[in-house]
Design an enzyme around this catalytic site. Structure first.
Site, PDB file in Angstrom:
ATOM      1  N   GLU A 122       0.852  -1.186   0.000  1.00 41.35           N
ATOM      2  CA  GLU A 122       0.000   0.000   0.000  1.00 41.35           C
ATOM      3  C   GLU A 122       0.890   1.239   0.000  1.00 41.35           C
ATOM      4  OE1 GLU A 122      -2.184  -0.279   3.621  1.00 41.35           O
ATOM      5  OE2 GLU A 122      -2.743  -2.365   3.286  1.00 41.35           O
ATOM      6  N   CYS A 416      28.144  37.602  19.022  1.00 39.56           N
ATOM      7  CA  CYS A 416      26.757  37.333  18.650  1.00 39.56           C
ATOM      8  C   CYS A 416      26.315  38.324  17.578  1.00 39.56           C
ATOM      9  CB  CYS A 416      25.856  37.445  19.876  1.00 39.56           C
ATOM     10  SG  CYS A 416      24.094  37.343  19.508  1.00 39.56           S
ATOM     11  N   CYS A 434      25.523  32.359  22.557  1.00 43.42           N
ATOM     12  CA  CYS A 434      25.564  33.711  23.104  1.00 43.42           C
ATOM     13  C   CYS A 434      25.138  33.621  24.562  1.00 43.42           C
ATOM     14  CB  CYS A 434      24.612  34.625  22.330  1.00 43.42           C
ATOM     15  SG  CYS A 434      24.356  36.233  23.121  1.00 43.42           S
TER      16      CYS A 434
END
Length: 699
Positions: A122, A416, A434
């Site tokens: 299936e 960052c 960060c």
């Protein structure tokens, strides 16, 4: 796989690696099953699951009762009534190649002692598995799979799916339980995204998750408007009426009663025939108005299925033969950095647009710097990308081009990109982070997580509104959500009275969330849903957790030093203490009632049970609850430390293992007798295995 060598900071022990895999898999289960928002492909998830299975097989000490290898799906949401499945809704083992399929076929042949068997193939529909119950021809219950044992009652929503019959036709039995896959048709999905694009709203990621989210939301009209559909794939119960003798005839019966059964299902006698059919379906997969990610191959005979039974959470008589994830080559134009809620710096590939699996791809995942270096990809490279199941694509690796000069190796930024704070990378952590908890990007992700379905579940307050609330200065701490007013909300563009009322109602309801949900919502590093449950099982309040030391926390089974240190660090931070105070002032319930432990009422303390097979008088979960209430512990695997195996019908390999190890085995009748007289189990023999008078096998 290669089994890890003794632990080093960069090479964790098998137990630690297994714990990390469990945490990661539970996170992805939550995103896939409960949030309908996966972040990795099916192929990546399958690779993690295979690694955990291999570790548990090689190192029994890595196994835990709550391992994702022992469980199915997600959890049932408390937004819907919960429903126990009398017959568990299990998952399938996967085959990724012809060799995998042949290996499955050989195992089945061996288990059936060489007797021939036919197979039904299936299409494996990529949707939401549901259980449908009919009594006297009337649709009375529709439920999601949930964790396989317990699902959600979504009957009202499923009544809006036109291809689910309200009443059956023909010569149907008094009771019918059918199962199927509900899905969002591709044309409906495209129309929805076209409308969202016109309105300037974020686009839905893929049909599977949009469809699953549709069924698991609270407004039945939304289901009707989105034209959801179903393919029915199994008949599981017909009450006192005998089931057809094979699966193919069961499908024919379902179709005759009015269920929608896929006309591409086929019966085969050999692996060769199935592989030819697989190739045919693979070539046609983009021609259908629904998504399919492979074939499901099942042994046709029901008697043979029953003889094969189950292995853990998977039937031995069926396997999913997955289509390969689709890949393409394109140029890596840039690598940008997004900052996550825990401060993680997450690299993302910006690609020259390319069509993969019918969609234009411009972005792809790159998990961390180590991942980028391992794949040796650099800006400007020709790279191979994969897009499986319409989830976020990811980069496979660099495609060499003869004579082409390459750019420099990628390096993570030292600061960052959002707040300019110096980036840190702890020993043993794959991620750069960060450390500034006030970083704007971190707060946006934290707020999204806090209000999400698996956390505080503030339905209606999605990503777009989180961004707007932050930009308008209405929220700068997650606790500020509880100070929002109707006047503030209705002033926001496209925020009407009805939506504002719904959001405020859900915010108020969230104050009563269980302690474990609150802990998870806070986004403490390394504290996922599983660890949050462990903490809530030991402590009565958030204040008790905040006062706990690393030594206190590591006494909890499943919490190691790294997690404990993260928890202690979280509650030591002034900003986080202010958040907790804000939640308390807002009326959020930060405590719970812990039932007192009466040692005298726990005569089975120190006893370990494994419960397997199908019980007639209760579910396995109920049985586990009863033995735990008497002080015992339950595990999912049999070992020499197991005191008792409770074996219901179709007990399978665990029964054979118990007999081989000499573990006492109880049938359901003996378990009920012991439950009615719990003190009788307390007489132990010299080995501490069980009653001196017990036969090694009592069934």
């Amino acid at each position: 796989m290669t089994i890890p060598s003794p632990e080093t900071p960069h090479n964790p022990s098998p137990v630690e690696r297994a714990r990390r895999l469990r945490d990661e898999l539970w996170f992805h289960n939550e995103r896939y099953y409960n949030d309908d928002a996966p972040v990795i492909s099916d192929g990546q998830y399958d690779a993690l699951m295979r690694e955990l299975r291999d570790l548990e097989a090689a190192y029994p000490e890595c196994r835990t009762a709550n391992s994702p290898t022992q469980m199915v799906g997600g959890s049932a949401s408390d937004r819907f009534p919960q429903v126990e499945h009398p017959i568990p809704m299990l998952s399938l083992a996967n085959a990724f190649s012809r060799e995998d399929l042949e290996a499955w076929h050989r195992r089945v042949t061996d288990l059936l002692d060489g007797q021939p068997f036919r197979m039904v193939a299936e299409l494996k529909i990529d949707g939401l598995a549901v259980r449908l119950v009919y009594r006297n021809g009337e649709f009375v219950l529709g439920a999601t799979r949930g964790n396989g044992q317990t699902g959600e009652d979504v009957t009202h929503n499923l009544r809006q799916v036109r291809s689910i019959p309200r009443t059956l036709t023909g010569d149907y039995p008094p009771v019918v339980e059918a199962r199927g896959e509900v899905y969002l048709p591709l044309d409906s999905f495209r129309r929805m995204n076209e409308e969202r694009e016109r309105n300037g709203e974020p686009l839905y990621a893929n049909p599977r998750n949009t469809g699953a989210g549709t069924i698991r939301q609270l407004d039945p009209e939304v289901v009707r408007d989105r034209n959801m559909e179903i393919w029915t794939y199994s008949l599981n119960d017909a009450g006192d009426t005998p089931l057809p003798g094979n699966h193919w005839d069961a499908l024919a019966s379902l179709e005759s009663w009015g269920f929608r059964v896929n006309d591409r299902n086929r019966v085969f006698d050999s692996v060769d025939e199935i592989c030819a059919y697989y190739d045919e379906m693979l070539a046609l997969r983009h021609d259908w108005n629904y998504e399919a990610d492979g074939l499901v191959v099942k042994v046709n005979g029901i008697t043979q299925q029953n003889a094969l039974g189950f292995a853990g959470r998977e039937p031995r008589w069926a396997i999913a033969y997955k289509f390969p994830a689709e890949r393409a080559n394109t140029r890596l134009l840039d690598i940008v950095i997004n900052v996550g809620r825990t401060g993680s710096l997450n690299p993302q590939a910006i690609l020259d647009p390319v069509v993969v699996s019918g969609a234009t791809v411009q972005h792809a995942s790159l998990h961390n710097e180590e991942d980028i270096h391992r794949k040796d990809v650099r800006i400007g490279d020709l790279v191979e990308i994969e897009r499986a199941g319409d989830v976020i694509p990811h980069v496979i690796g660099h495609v060499p081009v003869p004579g082409e000069e390459r750019g420099p190796e990628f390096r993570m930024p030292e600061r960052c990109p959002e707040c300019e704070t110096a980036v840190v990378k702890e020993l043993g952590d794959a991620m750069h982070r960060c450390p500034n908890s006030a970083c704007p990007a971190q707060f946006f992700e934290s707020l999204k997580h806090f209000v999400s379905r698996g956390a505080m579940d503030m339905d209606g307050l999605g990503e777009r509104w989180c961004r707007i609330l932050i930009d308008r200065g209405l929220v700068s701490d997650v606790s500020h959500v509880y100070s929002l007013t109707a006047e503030q909300l209705v002033e926001l563009d496209r925020m009407g009275d009805k939506l504002a009322t719904r959001i405020l109602t859900n915010i108020e309801s969230s104050k009563q969330r269980p302690l474990a949900r609150i802990l998870f919502a806070l986004g403490i590093l390394h504290v996922g849903a599983e660890v949050a449950e462990l903490l809530a099982g030991r402590y009565a309040s958030i204040d008790d957790i905040a006062a706990a030391s690393v030594d206190d926390l590591t006494e909890i089974d499943g919490i190691g030093p790294r997690i404990a240190e993260s928890i202690v660090s979280y509650f030591a931070a002034q900003r986080n203490r202010q958040t907790i105070a804000g939640l308390r002032d807002a009326g959020v319930q930060l405590w719970q009632e812990l039932a007192p432990v009466d040692e005298t009422a726990q005569p089975w303390k120190g006893q370990t049970f494994v419960i397997t097979g199908t019980l007639s008088s209760m579910t396995r979960r109920e049985a586990e609850g009863k033995v735990k209430a008497l002080g015992a512990t339950t595990t999912s695997s049999v070992s020499r430390k197991t005191n008792w195996l409770v074996a219901g019908a179709s007990a399978g390999s665990k029964l054979a293992t118990a007999e081989r190890l000499g573990v006492p085995v109880l049938d359901e009748e003996h378990l009920l007798a012991l439950l009615s007289s719990p003190d009788s189990i307390f007489i132990e023999d010299a080995a501490g295995r069980g009653p001196e008078t017990a036969s090694p096998t009592l069934i």
